[in-house]
Design a protein around this motif. Structure first.
Motif, PDB file in Angstrom:
ATOM      1  N   LEU A 268       0.836  -1.200   0.000  1.00  0.00           N
ATOM      2  CA  LEU A 268       0.000   0.000   0.000  1.00  0.00           C
ATOM      3  C   LEU A 268       0.871   1.249   0.000  1.00  0.00           C
ATOM      4  O   LEU A 268       1.998   1.223   0.501  1.00  0.00           O
ATOM      5  CB  LEU A 268      -0.890  -0.002   1.247  1.00  0.00           C
ATOM      6  CG  LEU A 268      -1.811  -1.215   1.390  1.00  0.00           C
ATOM      7  CD1 LEU A 268      -2.431  -1.257   2.781  1.00  0.00           C
ATOM      8  CD2 LEU A 268      -2.893  -1.176   0.327  1.00  0.00           C
ATOM      9  N   PRO A 269       0.355   2.369  -0.531  1.00  0.00           N
ATOM     10  CA  PRO A 269       1.143   3.603  -0.486  1.00  0.00           C
ATOM     11  C   PRO A 269       1.453   3.983   0.969  1.00  0.00           C
ATOM     12  O   PRO A 269       0.601   3.793   1.840  1.00  0.00           O
ATOM     13  CB  PRO A 269       0.233   4.653  -1.131  1.00  0.00           C
ATOM     14  CG  PRO A 269      -0.837   3.893  -1.812  1.00  0.00           C
ATOM     15  CD  PRO A 269      -0.941   2.549  -1.172  1.00  0.00           C
ATOM     16  N   PRO A 270       2.655   4.479   1.245  1.00  0.00           N
ATOM     17  CA  PRO A 270       3.038   4.774   2.630  1.00  0.00           C
ATOM     18  C   PRO A 270       2.272   5.964   3.207  1.00  0.00           C
ATOM     19  O   PRO A 270       1.618   6.716   2.484  1.00  0.00           O
ATOM     20  CB  PRO A 270       4.531   5.080   2.514  1.00  0.00           C
ATOM     21  CG  PRO A 270       4.730   5.510   1.118  1.00  0.00           C
ATOM     22  CD  PRO A 270       3.703   4.792   0.289  1.00  0.00           C
ATOM     23  N   LEU A 271       2.413   6.133   4.511  1.00  0.00           N
ATOM     24  CA  LEU A 271       1.721   7.217   5.210  1.00  0.00           C
ATOM     25  C   LEU A 271       2.610   8.462   5.246  1.00  0.00           C
ATOM     26  O   LEU A 271       3.695   8.442   5.814  1.00  0.00           O
ATOM     27  CB  LEU A 271       1.418   6.788   6.652  1.00  0.00           C
ATOM     28  CG  LEU A 271       0.484   5.598   6.818  1.00  0.00           C
ATOM     29  CD1 LEU A 271       0.479   5.117   8.275  1.00  0.00           C
ATOM     30  CD2 LEU A 271      -0.930   5.942   6.353  1.00  0.00           C
ATOM     31  N   ILE A 272       2.123   9.538   4.630  1.00  0.00           N
ATOM     32  CA  ILE A 272       2.863  10.812   4.650  1.00  0.00           C
ATOM     33  C   ILE A 272       1.917  11.856   5.239  1.00  0.00           C
ATOM     34  O   ILE A 272       0.771  11.967   4.801  1.00  0.00           O
ATOM     35  CB  ILE A 272       3.266  11.265   3.222  1.00  0.00           C
ATOM     36  CG1 ILE A 272       3.975  10.142   2.440  1.00  0.00           C
ATOM     37  CG2 ILE A 272       4.112  12.547   3.272  1.00  0.00           C
ATOM     38  CD1 ILE A 272       5.399   9.869   2.807  1.00  0.00           C
ATOM     39  N   ASP A 273       2.391  12.632   6.202  1.00  0.00           N
ATOM     40  CA  ASP A 273       1.506  13.608   6.845  1.00  0.00           C
ATOM     41  C   ASP A 273       1.503  14.934   6.077  1.00  0.00           C
ATOM     42  O   ASP A 273       2.245  15.092   5.096  1.00  0.00           O
ATOM     43  CB  ASP A 273       1.854  13.745   8.334  1.00  0.00           C
ATOM     44  CG  ASP A 273       3.001  14.709   8.595  1.00  0.00           C
ATOM     45  OD1 ASP A 273       3.621  15.219   7.639  1.00  0.00           O
ATOM     46  OD2 ASP A 273       3.284  14.956   9.771  1.00  0.00           O
ATOM     47  N   PRO A 274       0.669  15.894   6.495  1.00  0.00           N
ATOM     48  CA  PRO A 274       0.546  17.143   5.715  1.00  0.00           C
ATOM     49  C   PRO A 274       1.833  17.959   5.662  1.00  0.00           C
ATOM     50  O   PRO A 274       1.959  18.863   4.842  1.00  0.00           O
ATOM     51  CB  PRO A 274      -0.529  17.938   6.472  1.00  0.00           C
ATOM     52  CG  PRO A 274      -1.192  16.980   7.382  1.00  0.00           C
ATOM     53  CD  PRO A 274      -0.282  15.835   7.609  1.00  0.00           C
ATOM     54  N   PHE A 275       2.799  17.652   6.549  1.00  0.00           N
ATOM     55  CA  PHE A 275       4.056  18.411   6.549  1.00  0.00           C
ATOM     56  C   PHE A 275       5.173  17.627   5.877  1.00  0.00           C
ATOM     57  O   PHE A 275       6.362  17.914   6.055  1.00  0.00           O
ATOM     58  CB  PHE A 275       4.412  18.829   7.983  1.00  0.00           C
ATOM     59  CG  PHE A 275       3.296  19.617   8.619  1.00  0.00           C
ATOM     60  CD1 PHE A 275       3.136  20.967   8.342  1.00  0.00           C
ATOM     61  CD2 PHE A 275       2.360  18.990   9.435  1.00  0.00           C
ATOM     62  CE1 PHE A 275       2.075  21.684   8.874  1.00  0.00           C
ATOM     63  CE2 PHE A 275       1.297  19.703   9.975  1.00  0.00           C
ATOM     64  CZ  PHE A 275       1.153  21.051   9.695  1.00  0.00           C
ATOM     65  N   GLY A 276       4.774  16.570   5.140  1.00  0.00           N
ATOM     66  CA  GLY A 276       5.742  15.793   4.366  1.00  0.00           C
ATOM     67  C   GLY A 276       6.521  14.779   5.198  1.00  0.00           C
ATOM     68  O   GLY A 276       7.468  14.166   4.711  1.00  0.00           O
ATOM     69  N   ARG A 277       6.130  14.629   6.471  1.00  0.00           N
ATOM     70  CA  ARG A 277       6.857  13.673   7.318  1.00  0.00           C
ATOM     71  C   ARG A 277       6.309  12.270   7.054  1.00  0.00           C
ATOM     72  O   ARG A 277       5.100  12.055   7.049  1.00  0.00           O
ATOM     73  CB  ARG A 277       6.697  14.044   8.806  1.00  0.00           C
ATOM     74  CG  ARG A 277       7.314  15.387   9.156  1.00  0.00           C
ATOM     75  CD  ARG A 277       6.955  15.839  10.557  1.00  0.00           C
ATOM     76  NE  ARG A 277       5.526  16.059  10.746  1.00  0.00           N
ATOM     77  CZ  ARG A 277       4.986  16.684  11.784  1.00  0.00           C
ATOM     78  NH1 ARG A 277       5.761  17.155  12.747  1.00  0.00           N
ATOM     79  NH2 ARG A 277       3.682  16.828  11.881  1.00  0.00           N
ATOM     80  N   SER A 278       7.232  11.324   6.880  1.00  0.00           N
ATOM     81  CA  SER A 278       6.822   9.950   6.617  1.00  0.00           C
ATOM     82  C   SER A 278       6.582   9.264   7.960  1.00  0.00           C
ATOM     83  O   SER A 278       7.416   9.314   8.864  1.00  0.00           O
ATOM     84  CB  SER A 278       7.961   9.298   5.835  1.00  0.00           C
ATOM     85  OG  SER A 278       7.787   7.933   5.837  1.00  0.00           O
ATOM     86  N   ILE A 279       5.432   8.640   8.107  1.00  0.00           N
ATOM     87  CA  ILE A 279       5.065   8.017   9.391  1.00  0.00           C
ATOM     88  C   ILE A 279       5.441   6.542   9.324  1.00  0.00           C
ATOM     89  O   ILE A 279       4.748   5.735   8.705  1.00  0.00           O
ATOM     90  CB  ILE A 279       3.559   8.215   9.691  1.00  0.00           C
ATOM     91  CG1 ILE A 279       3.202   9.712   9.632  1.00  0.00           C
ATOM     92  CG2 ILE A 279       3.189   7.613  11.044  1.00  0.00           C
ATOM     93  CD1 ILE A 279       4.063  10.632  10.489  1.00  0.00           C
TER      94      ILE A 279
ATOM     95  N   ALA B 280       1.816  -2.915   6.953  1.00  0.00           N
ATOM     96  CA  ALA B 280       1.480  -2.928   5.521  1.00  0.00           C
ATOM     97  C   ALA B 280       1.502  -1.520   4.931  1.00  0.00           C
ATOM     98  O   ALA B 280       1.714  -1.341   3.730  1.00  0.00           O
ATOM     99  CB  ALA B 280       0.100  -3.554   5.324  1.00  0.00           C
ATOM    100  N   LEU B 281       1.307  -0.514   5.798  1.00  0.00           N
ATOM    101  CA  LEU B 281       1.323   0.886   5.346  1.00  0.00           C
ATOM    102  C   LEU B 281       2.705   1.523   5.524  1.00  0.00           C
ATOM    103  O   LEU B 281       2.840   2.741   5.502  1.00  0.00           O
ATOM    104  CB  LEU B 281       0.278   1.689   6.127  1.00  0.00           C
ATOM    105  CG  LEU B 281      -1.178   1.377   5.779  1.00  0.00           C
ATOM    106  CD1 LEU B 281      -2.128   1.941   6.832  1.00  0.00           C
ATOM    107  CD2 LEU B 281      -1.525   1.956   4.408  1.00  0.00           C
ATOM    108  N   GLY B 282       3.715   0.712   5.748  1.00  0.00           N
ATOM    109  CA  GLY B 282       5.080   1.236   5.752  1.00  0.00           C
ATOM    110  C   GLY B 282       5.702   1.457   7.116  1.00  0.00           C
ATOM    111  O   GLY B 282       6.800   2.009   7.186  1.00  0.00           O
ATOM    112  N   THR B 283       5.034   1.056   8.188  1.00  0.00           N
ATOM    113  CA  THR B 283       5.665   1.174   9.504  1.00  0.00           C
ATOM    114  C   THR B 283       6.861   0.231   9.573  1.00  0.00           C
ATOM    115  O   THR B 283       6.738  -0.957   9.262  1.00  0.00           O
ATOM    116  CB  THR B 283       4.638   0.856  10.616  1.00  0.00           C
ATOM    117  OG1 THR B 283       3.740   1.963  10.690  1.00  0.00           O
ATOM    118  CG2 THR B 283       5.292   0.643  11.965  1.00  0.00           C
ATOM    119  N   ARG B 284       8.029   0.770   9.957  1.00  0.00           N
ATOM    120  CA  ARG B 284       9.251  -0.039  10.026  1.00  0.00           C
ATOM    121  C   ARG B 284       9.655  -0.342  11.457  1.00  0.00           C
ATOM    122  O   ARG B 284      10.532  -1.163  11.696  1.00  0.00           O
ATOM    123  CB  ARG B 284      10.424   0.709   9.352  1.00  0.00           C
ATOM    124  CG  ARG B 284      10.234   1.119   7.922  1.00  0.00           C
ATOM    125  CD  ARG B 284      10.124  -0.033   6.957  1.00  0.00           C
ATOM    126  NE  ARG B 284      11.162  -1.029   7.085  1.00  0.00           N
ATOM    127  CZ  ARG B 284      11.218  -2.148   6.356  1.00  0.00           C
ATOM    128  NH1 ARG B 284      10.268  -2.410   5.465  1.00  0.00           N
ATOM    129  NH2 ARG B 284      12.182  -3.022   6.522  1.00  0.00           N
TER     130      ARG B 284
END
Ligand code: SAM
Ligand code: SF4
Length: 348
Positions: free
Chosen positions: A16-27, A73-77
């Motif tokens: 799935l596409p990763p989680l990016i917040d409104p300030f461009g920070r990758s979650i 699945a959403l990119g949490t490492r």
């Protein structure tokens, strides 16, 4: 619901596409409070007469696995289990073992926990077997009487034994030490030396204004780490490092002991620009910021369907509202809680 977890469940890699917040920070980092309960009542964390949540409100271990796995699945490492005290939750090892499958598949880089250490003699080996390699253990003092006073009824000895068990099991240990004015501020040199002897990194934390403490006052407890650092530098040589864990700590290397010393300074230095994390409570509420009230319910979508689509959509919606940062302040005018919940709710 039974507390036994079977392999499988939510997808390990949904592509799935990763989680990016409104300030461009990758979650890419999820902290999960697996219980609000604890065997201690630390004075800065809880009031003496805490009321805990009824069991029906708490996510089962299978549900916690589903949410964590959906985040993976959403990119949490990186996953950190915390609390309350995570190791007092019944059968919590089955959750660690189950989440370990994401390490083996390569979807997850790290599975870890923050603990008060009281149960480590029992669980250190099992944690290692589940894939845990590093743990954070909270220890504010090496003095048994002070330990009892800070935790209100905890005993130091099992924690020290637990740390020895963790070391013997091959777990890397980082000690979390909350700096408390007039309480442990005469012990910092001893803590640095002791951590050096045992090969533990040490992180100092400023008291954060979270939750009502009853009779205790934050202003009485609060000790800025700028002062702690200046005090340490009279005895130790602290070389700056660019080591970062993606979190709020700034690290120095202590030349005399060889260990890292970190400083978490939410009040004297704002760390939000590099924030990569969100926090889930044991009831399935997702907090996008430790220091803000805005939250999203994930338990509803989780329980509404066995399919993860509603959960994924609720997570994306929540991350799209992640605020820029916190507004923690402690001074003479503002020493009440900035947020009403205690740290044990969102897990620190
Ligand atoms: N029970 C575990 C423990 O003590 O490590 C995990 C949960 S505890 C809430 C996580 C961390 O938060 C601990 O290191 C604790 O010292 C810290 N903490 C709790 N309340 C705090 C506060 N008001 N300000 C700063 N740190 C706090
Ligand atoms: Fe319990 Fe940890 Fe809070 Fe202390 S800091 S009361 S050990 S949850």
């Amino acid at each position: 619901m039974s507390e036994i977890i079977t392999e499988g469940g939510a997808p390990a890699d949904g592509g799935l596409p990763p989680l990016i917040d409104p300030f461009g920070r990758s979650i890419s980092y999820l902290r999960v409070s697996v219980t609000d309960r604890c065997d201690f009542r630390c004075v800065y964390c809880m009031s003496e007469d805490m009321s805990f949540l009824p069991k029906a409100e708490i996510l089962s271990l299978e549900e916690l696995d589903r949410v964590c796995s959906t985040f993976v699945a959403l990119g949490t490492r990186k996953l950190r289990l915390t609390g309350g005290e995570p190791l007092v939750r019944k059968n919590v090892m089955s959750l660690f073992r189950s989440l370990g499958r994401h390490l083996r598949s390569g979807a997850l880089d790290e599975l870890t926990l923050t603990t008060n250490g009281s149960q480590l003699t029992r669980f250190a080996e099992e944690l290692r077997d589940a894939g845990v390699r590093r743990i954070n253990v909270s220890l504010d003092t090496l003095d048994p009487a002070k330990f009892r006073a800070i935790t209100r009824w905890g005993k130091l000895e099992p924690v020290v034994d637990g740390l020895a068990a963790a070391k013997a099991a091959g777990l890397a240990v980082k000690i979390n030490c909350v700096a408390l004015k007039g309480v442990n501020d005469d012990e910092f040199d001893r803590m640095v030396a002791w951590c050096g002897e045992h090969g533990f990194d040490l992180v100092f934390i400023e008291v954060m204004p979270m939750g009502d403490l009853g009779a205790e006052s934050r202003l009485d407890q609060y000790l800025p780490l700028t002062r702690v650092r200046a005090q340490l530098e009279e005895r130790w040589t602290l070389d700056e490092t660019d080591y970062r864990t993606g979190g709020p700590a700034r690290y120095a290397r202590c030349r005399e002991t060889g260990q890292r010393i970190g400083f978490i300074t939410p009040l004297t230095h704002n760390f939000c620009e590099s924030c990569n994390r969100v926090r889930l409570t044991c009831t399935g509420t997702l907090y996008m910021c430790l220091g803000q009230e805005d939250a999203a319910d994930l338990r509803g979508p989780l329980r509404a369907s066995e399919d993860e689509a509603a959960l994924v959509s609720a997570i994306r919606d929540a991350v799209s509202r992640k605020p820029r940062g916190h507004d923690f302040v402690i001074d003479r005018r503002r020493h009440g809680p900035a947020v009403s919940r205690h740290m044990s709710v969102t897990g620190g």
